[in-house]
Design an enzyme around this catalytic site. Structure first.
Site, PDB file in Angstrom:
ATOM      1  N   SER A 120       0.891  -1.125   0.153  1.00  0.00           N
ATOM      2  CA  SER A 120       0.057  -0.016   0.018  1.00  0.00           C
ATOM      3  C   SER A 120       0.880   1.157   0.110  1.00  0.00           C
ATOM      4  O   SER A 120       0.444   2.269  -0.147  1.00  0.00           O
ATOM      5  CB  SER A 120      -0.970  -0.077   1.203  1.00  0.00           C
ATOM      6  OG  SER A 120      -0.135  -0.211   2.385  1.00  0.00           O
TER       7      SER A 120
ATOM      8  N   ASP B  25       5.782  -7.248   2.384  1.00  0.00           N
ATOM      9  CA  ASP B  25       5.121  -7.566   1.071  1.00  0.00           C
ATOM     10  C   ASP B  25       5.930  -8.035  -0.185  1.00  0.00           C
ATOM     11  O   ASP B  25       6.739  -7.078  -0.560  1.00  0.00           O
ATOM     12  CB  ASP B  25       3.938  -6.232   0.807  1.00  0.00           C
ATOM     13  CG  ASP B  25       2.500  -6.653   1.058  1.00  0.00           C
ATOM     14  OD1 ASP B  25       2.181  -7.907   1.122  1.00  0.00           O
ATOM     15  OD2 ASP B  25       1.826  -5.693   1.192  1.00  0.00           O
TER      16      ASP B  25
ATOM     17  N   LYS C  84       4.925 -11.515   2.904  1.00  0.00           N
ATOM     18  CA  LYS C  84       3.360 -11.695   2.605  1.00  0.00           C
ATOM     19  C   LYS C  84       3.292 -11.627   1.062  1.00  0.00           C
ATOM     20  O   LYS C  84       3.964 -10.920   0.331  1.00  0.00           O
ATOM     21  CB  LYS C  84       2.416 -10.516   3.118  1.00  0.00           C
ATOM     22  CG  LYS C  84       1.272 -10.592   2.781  1.00  0.00           C
ATOM     23  CD  LYS C  84       0.216 -10.018   3.523  1.00  0.00           C
ATOM     24  CE  LYS C  84       0.002  -8.511   3.215  1.00  0.00           C
ATOM     25  NZ  LYS C  84      -0.510  -8.340   1.757  1.00  0.00           N
TER      26      LYS C  84
ATOM     27  N   GLU D 255       0.152 -12.426  -2.137  1.00  0.00           N
ATOM     28  CA  GLU D 255      -1.419 -12.471  -2.229  1.00  0.00           C
ATOM     29  C   GLU D 255      -1.662 -13.510  -3.297  1.00  0.00           C
ATOM     30  O   GLU D 255      -0.950 -14.088  -4.417  1.00  0.00           O
ATOM     31  CB  GLU D 255      -1.942 -11.204  -3.170  1.00  0.00           C
ATOM     32  CG  GLU D 255      -1.734  -9.918  -2.355  1.00  0.00           C
ATOM     33  CD  GLU D 255      -2.168  -8.742  -3.083  1.00  0.00           C
ATOM     34  OE1 GLU D 255      -2.889  -8.904  -3.909  1.00  0.00           O
ATOM     35  OE2 GLU D 255      -1.973  -7.655  -2.449  1.00  0.00           O
TER      36      GLU D 255
ATOM     37  N   GLU E 241      -8.928 -10.020   3.131  1.00  0.00           N
ATOM     38  CA  GLU E 241      -9.436  -8.713   2.722  1.00  0.00           C
ATOM     39  C   GLU E 241     -10.600  -8.797   2.032  1.00  0.00           C
ATOM     40  O   GLU E 241     -11.060  -9.503   1.272  1.00  0.00           O
ATOM     41  CB  GLU E 241      -8.304  -8.147   1.831  1.00  0.00           C
ATOM     42  CG  GLU E 241      -8.605  -6.693   1.575  1.00  0.00           C
ATOM     43  CD  GLU E 241      -7.398  -5.814   1.171  1.00  0.00           C
ATOM     44  OE1 GLU E 241      -6.410  -6.497   1.078  1.00  0.00           O
ATOM     45  OE2 GLU E 241      -7.764  -4.839   0.786  1.00  0.00           O
TER      46      GLU E 241
HETATM   47  O1  KIV Z   1      -0.303  -3.194   1.469  1.00  0.00           O
HETATM   48  C1  KIV Z   1      -0.919  -3.245   2.563  1.00  0.00           C
HETATM   49  O2  KIV Z   1      -1.073  -2.436   3.151  1.00  0.00           O
HETATM   50  C2  KIV Z   1      -1.796  -4.498   2.967  1.00  0.00           C
HETATM   51  C3  KIV Z   1      -3.160  -4.433   3.757  1.00  0.00           C
HETATM   52  C4  KIV Z   1      -3.497  -5.910   4.120  1.00  0.00           C
HETATM   53  C5  KIV Z   1      -2.831  -3.560   5.071  1.00  0.00           C
HETATM   54  O3  KIV Z   1      -1.762  -5.584   2.148  1.00  0.00           O
END
Ligand code: KIV
Length: 278
Positions: free
Chosen positions: A52, A90, A120, A122, A189
């Protein structure tokens, strides 16, 4: 101010978070800098260096287009400010979807160059081989199912998941695949409550919701949203706990007024200037 819940003093690892399934809810927030991480660290369990950052810091329309180098730079800054919380970075879009080996190469760089505890990524069924590869190599993974911002090409297309049986079944399959592949927890999400509840009751690992109801084992928000620091758009699932954007604007206005009226800097802010005697 001390938090209401007695915070564990030791470093929070992915394994400790995994063991929180069904227990005290996991508290997670995003950070992109050392200063933010220092503020969050004593209060939260998990700090996510979220992609984000693309929208919040770089003013991009979506998270797509962010480089691995950018995530590594922010990850390194956040790790410098976090002594206790579990830091997760991420993997940006395009850095892991092609193959399990591509995912491993990206994740290995992220953990080696930032010192973060986990990454993390997706997706569900499609990325399960990548998750399995990372976990097999000792890199803990936080999954992310439901609404997948990296698959959304325009900001307006963010749609709540699980409103019909087919979409709910897909998301549930994804959640099962992520858990079976060895993730220590997963973000859910933008998902309707019955589906978030069903996933949480089905998978043996904690679920961390964002726009996914209190049925989850924890909650995450974008810090800039909850502090009122991001003015472009406030999703329905965000509760604004402060209006720091307005407070910042007032402070900057007072600074500008003081400079224009020559009230700032005052003698006490100067070197070699004696303060006036009373
Ligand atoms: O990138 C992000 O902020 C997220 C959310 C789950 C908070 O992946």
């Amino acid at each position: 101010m001390a938090p209401d819940y007695p915070m564990p003093a030791e470093r929070i690892t992915p394994e400790l978070l995994r063991a929180r399934k069904g227990g005290v809810p996991i508290v997670a927030l995003t950070a992109y800098s050392k200063a933010e991480a220092q503020r969050l660290d004593p209060l939260v369990d998990l700090i996510l260096v979220g992609d984000s950052v693309a929208m919040i810091v770089y003013g991009m329309d979506t998270t797509v287009g962010l480089t691995l180098e950018t995530m590594i730079a922010h990850g390194r800054a956040v790790v410098r400010g976090a002594k206790r919380a579990c830091v997760v970075v991420d993997l940006p879009a395009g850095s892991y979807e092609r193959s399990a080996e591509q995912a491993y190469a990206s994740a290995a760089r992220v953990v080696a160059e930032t010192g973060a505890a986990a990454v993390k990524l997706e997706g569900g069924v499609a990325v399960a081989p990548a998750i399995r590869r990372l976990v097999g190599a000792g890199i803990p993974v936080l999954g992310h199912v439901g609404l997948l911002p990296q698959s959304v090409t325009e900001a307006g297309a963010f749609r709540v998941q699980g409103r019909d049986d087919l979409s709910a079944a897909h998301v549930l399959d994804d959640a099962r695949a992520v858990a079976e592949a060895g993730a220590f927890a997963m973000v859910i999400e933008g998902t309707v409550e019955p589906l978030a509840r069903c996933i949480t009751e089905t998978v043996p690992i904690p679920t961390i919701g964002i726009g996914a109801s209190p049925a989850c084992d924890g909650q995450i928000l974008v810090t800039h949203d909850l502090l009122g620091l991001f003015a472009d758009f406030t999703p329905k699932f965000v509760k604004r706990y402060a209006e720091l954007g307005e407070a910042a604007e007032q402070a900057v206005r007072r600074f500008a007024d003081d400079v224009r009226a020559r009230r700032f800097p005052a003698p006490e802010h100067c070197f070699g200037v004696k303060p006036p005697k009373d």
